[in-house]
Design a protein around this motif. Structure first.
Motif, PDB file in Angstrom:
ATOM      1  N   LEU A 363       0.713  -1.198  -0.154  1.00 44.98           N
ATOM      2  CA  LEU A 363       0.022  -0.126   0.061  1.00 44.98           C
ATOM      3  C   LEU A 363       0.892   1.178  -0.150  1.00 44.98           C
ATOM      4  O   LEU A 363       0.762   2.243  -0.925  1.00 44.98           O
ATOM      5  N   VAL A 364       1.992   1.451   0.948  1.00 44.94           N
ATOM      6  CA  VAL A 364       2.836   2.378   1.057  1.00 44.94           C
ATOM      7  C   VAL A 364       3.449   2.736  -0.281  1.00 44.94           C
ATOM      8  O   VAL A 364       3.816   3.929  -0.799  1.00 44.94           O
ATOM      9  N   ASP A 365       3.614   1.383  -0.992  1.00 41.63           N
ATOM     10  CA  ASP A 365       4.372   1.721  -2.343  1.00 41.63           C
ATOM     11  C   ASP A 365       3.804   2.662  -3.580  1.00 41.63           C
ATOM     12  O   ASP A 365       4.324   3.264  -4.267  1.00 41.63           O
ATOM     13  N   TRP A 366       2.389   2.592  -3.389  1.00 40.25           N
ATOM     14  CA  TRP A 366       1.454   3.543  -4.136  1.00 40.25           C
ATOM     15  C   TRP A 366       1.583   4.958  -3.910  1.00 40.25           C
ATOM     16  O   TRP A 366       1.187   5.909  -4.659  1.00 40.25           O
ATOM     17  N   LEU A 367       2.087   5.368  -2.588  1.00 44.59           N
ATOM     18  CA  LEU A 367       1.661   6.770  -2.218  1.00 44.59           C
ATOM     19  C   LEU A 367       2.693   7.871  -2.499  1.00 44.59           C
ATOM     20  O   LEU A 367       2.562   9.111  -2.217  1.00 44.59           O
ATOM     21  N   VAL A 368       3.627   7.345  -2.916  1.00 46.91           N
ATOM     22  CA  VAL A 368       4.858   8.504  -3.166  1.00 46.91           C
ATOM     23  C   VAL A 368       5.093   8.389  -4.783  1.00 46.91           C
ATOM     24  O   VAL A 368       5.349   7.123  -5.263  1.00 46.91           O
TER      25      VAL A 368
END
Length: 585
Positions: A363-368
């Motif tokens: 999920l984190v990989d999508w955010l930046v």
């Protein structure tokens, strides 16, 4: 042996002459003499204040001794004193004048305290000068040689010299006043001693200690900002124990990027931490550049905006939703709203709560922009604070594959030494360098049951309030779920409102707040009281206690069930053995 006050020479005393005379007075006078070294006089006839090198007090009266060592020279009305380091000090007033003026100032003080016609007021007041290293036989109308003693005089016993000084003082008193001085009784001597150097033990109030420790913590935190220059790498992982400044540095890095006009997402795991940091961002008017949020809240908001929430309403808020449904629905929702992430920089605090569950890392990989591989991000973590158990079997996600810089923070700038030591003892963690060394001792109490514990907690809170601590400076943490806490059925404690804080960080005046350890993780407070501790030795208990105790800046109170008393004693023995073994290395 004389009664010396104090009974040692302070390390700050640089005068060899005074050190020499101190030990001779101590050894050669008997217990009927009280000798005070470096007695300060707050009111002096010529100066704002003065100091007497030695004051001898006995039933015969008071002797003021001025001591001079080294070389002495008098030229054109100026006195020059050269010490063993070949350093020269000059004065217009002679040592004899200094002694006499100090004696007069002392006598005035005694007359003010006891009265001119009191026994203490009518005893001997005399003054003498001792040159310990030279022969002094210089005559002048400015001084009385019978009150001057030199290196030759000191060849005699000190006791005979002091008797000679008193004899001359009695003779002088009779000549000037017209009658013999009063010989002091033991009771009058005791009053005099108590007045001149009273024994007292004035303990700073707890609020003073707490506030001093807290202000020291704020100053110490500035040391951590030297790390900021190292955070300029595009991708960096920062590891450090509780109190090493991870959140402070994470927020400062976010501010730095925001002030360059970049869009920043600041992710954490805890809702209360997010609420507190969000307020800080709003206070600085940076909310348009920095989005502070939890991962769960951000993902749920994206799913709602994309209109994909229908059909999963019943699942909202459950563990299944956060661990399964959210990771499954988020990618579709995100792609529906964005072609690429709107965030140029990502800051992750509490990273240890993400990296052991692969769906969260994805999920984190999508955010930046650029993702974890090519994006710009900083990851802050402490494995010892991984207290949210997600049984997935996933291994720790390897962030180093993205070419990260790695920084280790080692200095604890949040906790006082007593709090840090207690935390290490109970949690079994390796001691960190603690920059804030002073502070109140940790208050530990054992309780028998619910009513007994609440009474103990209330007594602790009452003492804090009566000692000047404000209600909103006190945070009560429970090591249980809040609905099972000793505080759950109460809305008041020690005469103040008791408010549970859950997802939003409230700060009402004249109220004491409480929440669970899990919900308070990442936050801190001047005063922390941890309740409902029913386990100490399991791995889970040690992690939870590590998190809870390390939240306190300046004061920590802990409430432990009496069944754990032997467990605590065993932990203390193990810590003591570790400390001894490390000190011998």
């Amino acid at each position: 042996m004389a009664v010396m006050i104090p009974d040692f020479v302070h390390p700050d005393c640089k005068s060899n002459a005074e050190r020499y005379l101190f030990y001779r007075l101590k050894e050669e006078l008997d217990e009927n003499y009280i000798v005070m070294h470096s007695l300060g006089l707050a009111q002096h006839g010529r100066n704002f204040s003065s100091e007497i090198d030695f004051l001898i007090v006995s039933q015969h009266g008071l002797l003021v001794l001025e001591v001079k060592g080294g070389r002495v020279r008098h030229e054109k009305g100026v006195w020059y004193f050269t010490n063993r380091y070949d350093e020269t000090d000059s004065r217009r007033r002679s040592p004899m004048q200094q002694a006499k003026e100090a004696m007069y100032a002392l006598r005035a003080n005694i007359w003010t305290k006891f009265g001119k016609n009191s026994d203490q007021g009518k005893t001997v007041f005399s003054d003498c000068v001792l040159f310990t290293d030279i022969l002094f036989q210089e005559t002048s109308p400015e001084w009385d040689l019978k009150k001057v003693y030199d290196a030759a005089s000191l060849q005699e016993s000190i006791s005979s010299l002091v008797e000679e000084m008193y004899s001359y003082g009695i003779e002088e008193h009779e000549r000037v006043v017209g009658h013999l001085p009063v010989k002091l009784s033991n009771a009058r001597l005791s009053e005099l001693r108590d007045h001149l150097r009273r024994n007292f033990d004035l303990v700073p109030s707890l609020s003073t200690q707490v506030n001093q420790s807290y202000q020291n913590m704020i100053r110490l935190t500035d040391r951590q900002f030297k790390v900021l220059d190292m955070l300029e790498n595009d991708r960096v992982v920062v590891r450090g124990g509780a109190g090493t400044g991870k959140t402070i540095l994470a927020m400062q890095k976010a501010r730095n990027h925001a002030r360059r006009g970049e869009q920043v997402i600041f992710l954490c795991f805890n809702a209360l931490l997010a609420s507190s940091l969000k307020k800080s961002v709003q206070d600085e008017d940076l909310q348009d550049q920095i989005l502070v949020t939890t991962l769960h809240a951000f993902c749920l908001n994206i799913i709602k905006k994309a209109g994909l929430v229908s059909g999963i309403e019943e699942d909202l808020g459950t563990h299944h939703f956060f661990q399964k449904t959210l990771p499954e629905y988020f990618p579709e929702a995100f792609c529906h709203l964005y072609d690429d992430s709107p965030f140029e920089v990502m800051i992750i605090d509490e990273g240890q709560d993400f990296k052991y569950y692969k769906p969260y890392v994805e999920l984190v990989d999508w955010l930046v922009q650029g993702g974890l591989k090519d994006g710009r991000w900083a990851w802050f973590e402490d494995d010892k604070q991984a207290i949210f158990n997600i049984e997935t079997g996933d291994e720790e996600f390897d962030l180093t594959q993205y070419g990260t810089g790695n920084i280790r923070l080692r200095e604890n700038c949040r906790n006082t030494r007593p709090i840090a030591t207690f935390t290490d003892l109970v949690s079994g963690t390796e001691p960190q360098e603690c920059l804030n060394t002073s502070g109140p001792l940790v208050e530990k109490i054992y309780y028998r049951g619910v009513k007994h514990q609440f009474k103990k907690v209330e007594n602790m809170v009452s003492r804090l309030l009566s000692d000047g601590i404000q209600p909103d400076e006190i945070i009560l943490l429970t090591a249980k779920n809040t609905e099972k806490s000793v505080l759950a059925d109460h809305d008041r404690i020690a005469g103040n409102r008791l408010i549970q804080v859950d997802r939003e960080w409230l700060n009402p005046s004249h109220s004491i707040r409480y929440t669970s350890v899990w919900k308070f993780k990442g936050l801190e407070s001047k005063v922390i009281i941890v309740t409902d501790i029913e386990e100490l030795v399991s791995i889970e208990a040690k992690k939870l206690n590590y998190v809870s105790f390390s939240r306190a800046n300046a004061y920590l109170g802990v409430c432990i069930h009496k069944a754990c008393k032997e467990e605590f004693n065993q932990l203390a023995r193990e810590y003591a053995m570790l400390f001894v073994s490390q000190s011998q290395m």
